[in-house]
Design an enzyme around this catalytic site. Structure first.
Site, mmCIF file in Angstrom:
data_model
loop_
_atom_site.group_PDB
_atom_site.id
_atom_site.type_symbol
_atom_site.label_atom_id
_atom_site.label_comp_id
_atom_site.label_asym_id
_atom_site.label_seq_id
_atom_site.Cartn_x
_atom_site.Cartn_y
_atom_site.Cartn_z
ATOM 1 N N ASN A 36 21.321 66.632 50.434
ATOM 2 C CA ASN A 36 22.717 67.078 50.525
ATOM 3 C C ASN A 36 22.801 68.518 50.048
ATOM 4 O OD1 ASN A 36 25.652 66.815 50.651
ATOM 5 N ND2 ASN A 36 25.634 66.692 48.416
ATOM 6 N N HIS A 56 25.474 71.121 48.244
ATOM 7 C CA HIS A 56 26.714 71.072 47.463
ATOM 8 C C HIS A 56 27.012 72.479 46.936
ATOM 9 C CE1 HIS A 56 29.847 69.356 44.958
ATOM 10 N NE2 HIS A 56 29.390 70.080 43.949
ATOM 11 N N SER A 102 23.564 74.149 45.556
ATOM 12 C CA SER A 102 22.397 73.313 45.261
ATOM 13 C C SER A 102 22.066 72.432 46.460
ATOM 14 C CB SER A 102 22.699 72.368 44.084
ATOM 15 O OG SER A 102 23.158 73.074 42.950
ATOM 16 N N ASP A 130 27.087 63.511 44.283
ATOM 17 C CA ASP A 130 26.467 64.816 44.043
ATOM 18 C C ASP A 130 25.420 64.750 42.934
ATOM 19 O OD1 ASP A 130 28.028 65.955 46.060
ATOM 20 O OD2 ASP A 130 29.683 66.285 44.671
HETATM 21 C C1 GRF Z 1 29.896 73.457 52.333
HETATM 22 O O1 GRF Z 1 30.442 74.256 51.341
HETATM 23 C C2 GRF Z 1 29.014 72.409 51.717
HETATM 24 O O2 GRF Z 1 28.298 72.854 50.621
HETATM 25 C C3 GRF Z 1 30.020 71.380 51.301
HETATM 26 O O3 GRF Z 1 30.956 71.352 52.342
HETATM 27 C C4 GRF Z 1 30.955 72.624 53.001
HETATM 28 C C5 GRF Z 1 30.654 72.352 54.432
HETATM 29 O O4 GRF Z 1 30.746 73.522 55.207
HETATM 30 N N1 GRF Z 1 29.382 70.135 50.985
HETATM 31 P P1 GRF Z 1 30.264 73.483 56.715
HETATM 32 O O5 GRF Z 1 30.952 72.287 57.369
HETATM 33 O O6 GRF Z 1 28.778 73.340 56.735
HETATM 34 O O7 GRF Z 1 30.726 74.779 57.306
#
Ligand code: GRF
Length: 226
Positions: A116, A118, A145, A154
């Site tokens: 994932n 985050h 991360s 997370d």
């Molecule tokens: C990103 O900030 C990611 O880290 C978080 O959600 C957002 C997704 O952005 N989990 P995208 O859909 O990849 O543009």
């Protein structure tokens, strides 16, 4: 279960995304540019209208949209989602903005084969509104991360992080915008390391070239991890 390749040397990747899909796009672009030797075999979403699905279609990637509201429970939704994802035989699942907590039973067979991204320097700021929370805390640095996923929100062993400075005048939106650039670079670098067989989760520990990490890898200016 460690990540296994089939007869093909190319790592088969499924991406789960709920929204915009810019991290997915970074993977698609790197794959097309020849810097990321993977095959994205499926993009799945819990939102039929997710722009991520349109990006996948534009790239000729198979898509799947399932509506959580048509299932009796989170467990039932996740069981069906992961069964369908498994049908595409990915070696790795990437959660790229997949905004759902996963059912532990559905997740269990994938532990070690699912990562994932985050937008915080975990373990700081799990959950939502990470940029605002970093600003409110007066942090001098913020970051993103990539971690292997376990049942904790997370949580899961950290693979790598990228940091940015918090600047005077930053707002949550400005911080998010600057961090997103690093998210894209970090995610591509992490998936590349997994695809190369360098990084793996073994016995609940992230190892690089067989050596357990003492700390998350860091993204360098040249896009590599150290
Ligand atoms: C990103 O900030 C990611 O880290 C978080 O959600 C957002 C997704 O952005 N989990 P995208 O859909 O990849 O543009």
């Amino acid at each position: 279960m460690p990540i296994a390749r089939r007869s093909s040397p190319i790592l088969r990747v499924a991406v789960l995304a709920s929204g915009r899909g810019s991290n997915l796009q970074a993977l698609i672009d790197a794959q097309r540019a020849g810097t990321l030797p993977v095959e994205i075999v499926l993009v799945a979403s819990d939102k039929a209208q997710a722009p991520a699905l349109r990006r996948a279609e534009d790239a000729g990637i198979a898509t799947l949209a399932l509506d959580p509201k048509s299932y009796a429970s989170r467990a039932a939704f996740d069981a069906d989602l992961f069964a369908r994802v498994a049908g595409h035989e990915p070696a790795l699942i990437v959660l790229a903005g997949f905004m759902r907590i996963l059912d532990p039973t559905a997740l269990a067979p994938w532990v070690g084969r699912i990562v994932n991204i985050h937008p915080s320097l975990l373990p700081k700021y799990r959950g939502l509104h990470t940029h605002r929370r970093a600003l409110e805390a007066g942090d001098a640095t913020h970051g993103t991360s990539v971690h292997f996923v376990d049942a904790e929100l997370d949580g899961g062993p950290l693979l790598a992080q990228a940091e940015i400075p918090v600047l005077a005048g930053d707002t949550p939106d400005l911080l998010a915008e600057r961090l997103l650039v690093q998210e894209h670079r970090l995610l591509v670098a992490c998936v590349a390391e997994i695809a190369a067989g360098r990084v793996a989760l073994v016995d609940s520990r992230v190892r690089r070239d067989g050596v357990p990490l003492g700390a998350p890898l860091r993204l360098r200016a040249d896009g590599s991890l150290a």
